[in-house]
Write a protein that holds these residues in place. Structure first.
Motif, mmCIF file in Angstrom:
data_model
loop_
_atom_site.group_PDB
_atom_site.id
_atom_site.type_symbol
_atom_site.label_atom_id
_atom_site.label_comp_id
_atom_site.label_asym_id
_atom_site.label_seq_id
_atom_site.Cartn_x
_atom_site.Cartn_y
_atom_site.Cartn_z
ATOM 1 N N THR A 280 25.060 14.238 -27.852
ATOM 2 C CA THR A 280 23.933 14.974 -28.272
ATOM 3 C C THR A 280 22.979 15.396 -26.638
ATOM 4 O O THR A 280 23.774 15.510 -25.784
ATOM 5 N N GLY A 281 22.209 15.856 -26.868
ATOM 6 C CA GLY A 281 21.437 16.711 -25.501
ATOM 7 C C GLY A 281 21.262 15.705 -24.737
ATOM 8 O O GLY A 281 20.981 14.570 -24.680
ATOM 9 N N THR B 236 8.471 23.096 -28.374
ATOM 10 C CA THR B 236 8.831 24.525 -27.811
ATOM 11 C C THR B 236 7.825 24.917 -26.965
ATOM 12 O O THR B 236 6.137 24.762 -27.231
ATOM 13 N N ARG C 250 24.093 32.318 -31.106
ATOM 14 C CA ARG C 250 23.247 31.696 -31.759
ATOM 15 C C ARG C 250 22.052 32.724 -32.702
ATOM 16 O O ARG C 250 22.040 32.388 -33.975
ATOM 17 N N ASN D 118 14.638 28.551 -29.430
ATOM 18 C CA ASN D 118 13.964 27.307 -29.307
ATOM 19 C C ASN D 118 14.936 26.059 -29.111
ATOM 20 O O ASN D 118 14.275 25.016 -29.487
ATOM 21 N N TRP D 119 16.139 26.168 -28.894
ATOM 22 C CA TRP D 119 16.940 24.803 -28.305
ATOM 23 C C TRP D 119 16.199 24.325 -27.229
ATOM 24 O O TRP D 119 15.280 24.977 -26.367
ATOM 25 N N GLY D 120 16.385 22.997 -27.191
ATOM 26 C CA GLY D 120 16.004 22.255 -26.161
ATOM 27 C C GLY D 120 14.136 22.366 -26.312
ATOM 28 O O GLY D 120 13.556 22.061 -27.549
ATOM 29 N N HIS E 73 23.011 27.044 -19.205
ATOM 30 C CA HIS E 73 22.428 26.271 -20.214
ATOM 31 C C HIS E 73 21.232 26.582 -20.658
ATOM 32 O O HIS E 73 20.849 26.509 -22.048
ATOM 33 N N HIS E 74 20.195 26.733 -19.694
ATOM 34 C CA HIS E 74 18.912 27.132 -20.197
ATOM 35 C C HIS E 74 18.178 27.904 -19.058
ATOM 36 O O HIS E 74 18.191 27.449 -17.999
ATOM 37 N N ARG F 110 19.203 31.429 -26.059
ATOM 38 C CA ARG F 110 19.282 29.981 -26.783
ATOM 39 C C ARG F 110 18.056 29.733 -27.498
ATOM 40 O O ARG F 110 17.871 28.830 -28.169
ATOM 41 N N HIS G 159 14.426 27.034 -24.686
ATOM 42 C CA HIS G 159 15.384 27.692 -23.355
ATOM 43 C C HIS G 159 15.419 28.962 -23.277
ATOM 44 O O HIS G 159 15.121 29.631 -22.055
ATOM 45 N N ARG H 126 9.248 25.422 -32.784
ATOM 46 C CA ARG H 126 9.402 24.200 -33.354
ATOM 47 C C ARG H 126 8.673 23.092 -32.677
ATOM 48 O O ARG H 126 8.073 23.203 -31.454
#
Length: 509
Positions: free
Chosen positions: A348-349, A222, A474, A428-430, A403-404, A426, A433, A219
């Motif tokens: 949020t992040g 990424t 997830r 494509n979060w962040g 976290h990542h 995780r 990650h 996304r």
């Protein structure tokens, strides 16, 4: 005593009273280890020789020295307006003193009262302790005033970890299992007992492909994992040399596989890293304009390029990021009996990481947080061992855990949260990650629910004695972690960290 803490203690008393009327539970033991009658521990390897590692050598001087009570050499009282200059001047004066035989220049006592700090207080010299007269509302209060994001207290050495040229030696084993404290090298001629070394684990293209971190669903923003970005530097000390075998004090935290580049060791220097710095018995607060304001104090205490230090009995309140942030070059730090309360920021992040550890061989214990997102958390490429022990999170807004980007070797021991604890892909979060960690151990924790997955290759994660629900995480279809004794009371030992510490002390006798 603040209302949230009072409610927490009252709730704890009620729980303790209720437990007293419950029927006794049958003790049970994990299949992964056996605690012998004399207190030593026998670890049960898997088919490749991997075991749960020993996490006992973490924190201030690896737990071998108690945190000292350093004598006061200077006393400060608050000014009517800004107190930043008087505190900084006191630190600068103590920095000129000659360290004593234990490496301390002395403690600066901040008397009870309110100290307005419009900027940042810096400690850049070894052997200095900043001490208040209590972290309650009527103790020593440092107030981050103004409308800029910043750390209130920054403890920071200088320089970088530098490889000593000509000292690198290749590890010759085809496979060094997780938990191992020895391995073979091509030559031990350049090494001696007591040498500080780096155990280097390379990131390779084959490893990334087998983890499927080159095909993260894309996304905007990424990043697929790249080999050169995943070299892991574990700081270790040589304890024994026999022929071509090197023995180290802290174990291997992820398997070294020849097909993924194996590993190597080298001696290093870190000339300007500081040590023996403590922050204790004080309260840090930030002014703020609203519950979602972000133009105010961000982190109460930021620590980097230091080994063998501590934060104890510190309360932070109203910061946007957190109470303590241990950055990547912070090593052997103990954070204990501290609280992160009532964060003020958007939810949020990049916000509300109450106790964030990116360093190695660090111990965060007996801490409490409210209104955080990632309350007890590690970041990218974090090298263990690291331990979170006996910590609580209330009114959480996200999850606890790595976290990542591949933290390796973290123990979450007796963590209690009304939210989630997750060890997972995780995706494509962040910015992509992906796999958050390996050799992540949840031991006797309590959570609303947890997702604990093991990566496609190169290691496992463990969930032992969790009180709470299990869910898929997830991304479904990932390998399950090692789950044992979910919602089963009576896990023995009740704390893996304390049992390992006791076992190490027993071995010395």
């Amino acid at each position: 005593m603040t209302q949230p803490i009072r409610q927490f203690l009252l709730a704890g008393s009620l729980i303790a009273l209720t437990v007293g009327f419950q029927p006794a539970t049958t003790p049970w033991k994990s299949k992964f280890l056996t605690v012998n009658p004399q207190g030593t521990i026998l670890y049960h390897p898997d088919e490749k020789g991997n075991t749960i590692p020993d996490f006992s050598r973490v924190g201030y001087y690896q737990g071998d020295r108690p945190i000292p009570n350093v004598p006061v050499v200077m006393t400060v009282s608050p000014a009517d307006t800004s107190s930043q200059a008087i505190i900084q001047n006191a630190i600068n004066e103590v920095a000129k003193r000659t360290p004593d035989k234990n490496g301390f220049r002395g403690a600066i006592l901040l008397k009870k009262g309110t100290y307005k700090i419009p900027g940042t207080i810096y400690i850049t010299t070894s052997g200095i302790v900043l001490r208040g007269e209590g972290d309650g509302e009527h103790g020593t209060r440092l107030i981050a005033t103004g409308n800029t994001q910043r750390s209130l207290i920054e403890v920071m050495g200088d320089g970088w970890l530098e490889e000593i040229p000509g000292t690198r030696a290749i590890i010759t084993d085809a496979y060094v299992p997780t938990g191992a404290t020895s391995f073979h090298v091509e030559s031990t001629a350049k090494f001696k007992v007591g040498d500080k070394i780096v155990l280097l684990r390379p990131g390779t293209d084959a490893w990334i492909k087998d983890l499927k971190m080159d095909v993260i669903a894309a996304r905007s923003g990424t990043k697929q994992w790249q080999p050169g970005e995943y070299e892991l530097y574990y700081e270790r000390v040589i304890t024994k040399i026999k022929d071509n075998t090197i023995f180290i004090e802290n174990p291997v935290m992820m398997a070294l596989e020849k097909k993924y580049g194996g590993g190597s060791i080298f001696k290093y220097d870190f000339e300007w890293r500081i040590s023996n710095v403590g922050i204790e018995h004080l309260r840090c607060e930030s002014t703020y304009a609203s519950d979602t304001a972000e133009d105010h104090g961000w982190t109460a205490i930021q620590i980097n390029k230091i080994e063998n230090g501590w934060v104890r009995n510190v309360t932070s309140r109203y910061f946007g990021f957190g109470c303590v942030h241990l950055e990547a070059l912070a090593k052997n730090i103990t954070v204990t009996n501290s609280r992160c309360l009532d964060a003020k920021s958007k939810i949020t992040g990049g916000r509300r990481y109450s106790f964030n550890n990116d360093g190695q061989q660090n111990l965060i214990m007996n801490c409490y947080s409210t209104e955080g997102r990632h309350d007890y958390v590690t970041g990218a490429r974090v090298c263990g061992p690291n331990v979170f022990y006996n910590c609580t999170a209330k009114n959480t807004h996200a999850d606890i855990g790595p976290h990542h980007r591949w933290a390796s070797g973290t123990l979450y021991d007796n963590i209690v949260t009304d939210g989630e604890i997750n060890v997972q892909d995780r995706g494509n979060w962040g910015s992509g990650h992906g796999w958050a960690g390996v050799t992540q151990i949840l031991w006797n924790c309590t959570a609303k629910r947890a997702a604990v997955q093991s990566p496609w290759a190169n290691g496992k994660n463990y969930c032992i004695g969790l009180k709470g629900g299990k869910y898929a995480g997830r991304l479904t279809g990932r390998p399950d972690g090692e789950w044992e004794g979910q919602n089963k009371q009576g896990l023995q030992p009740g704390s893996l960290f304390l049992a390992q510490l006791k076992a190490r002390k027993a071995m010395k006798k």
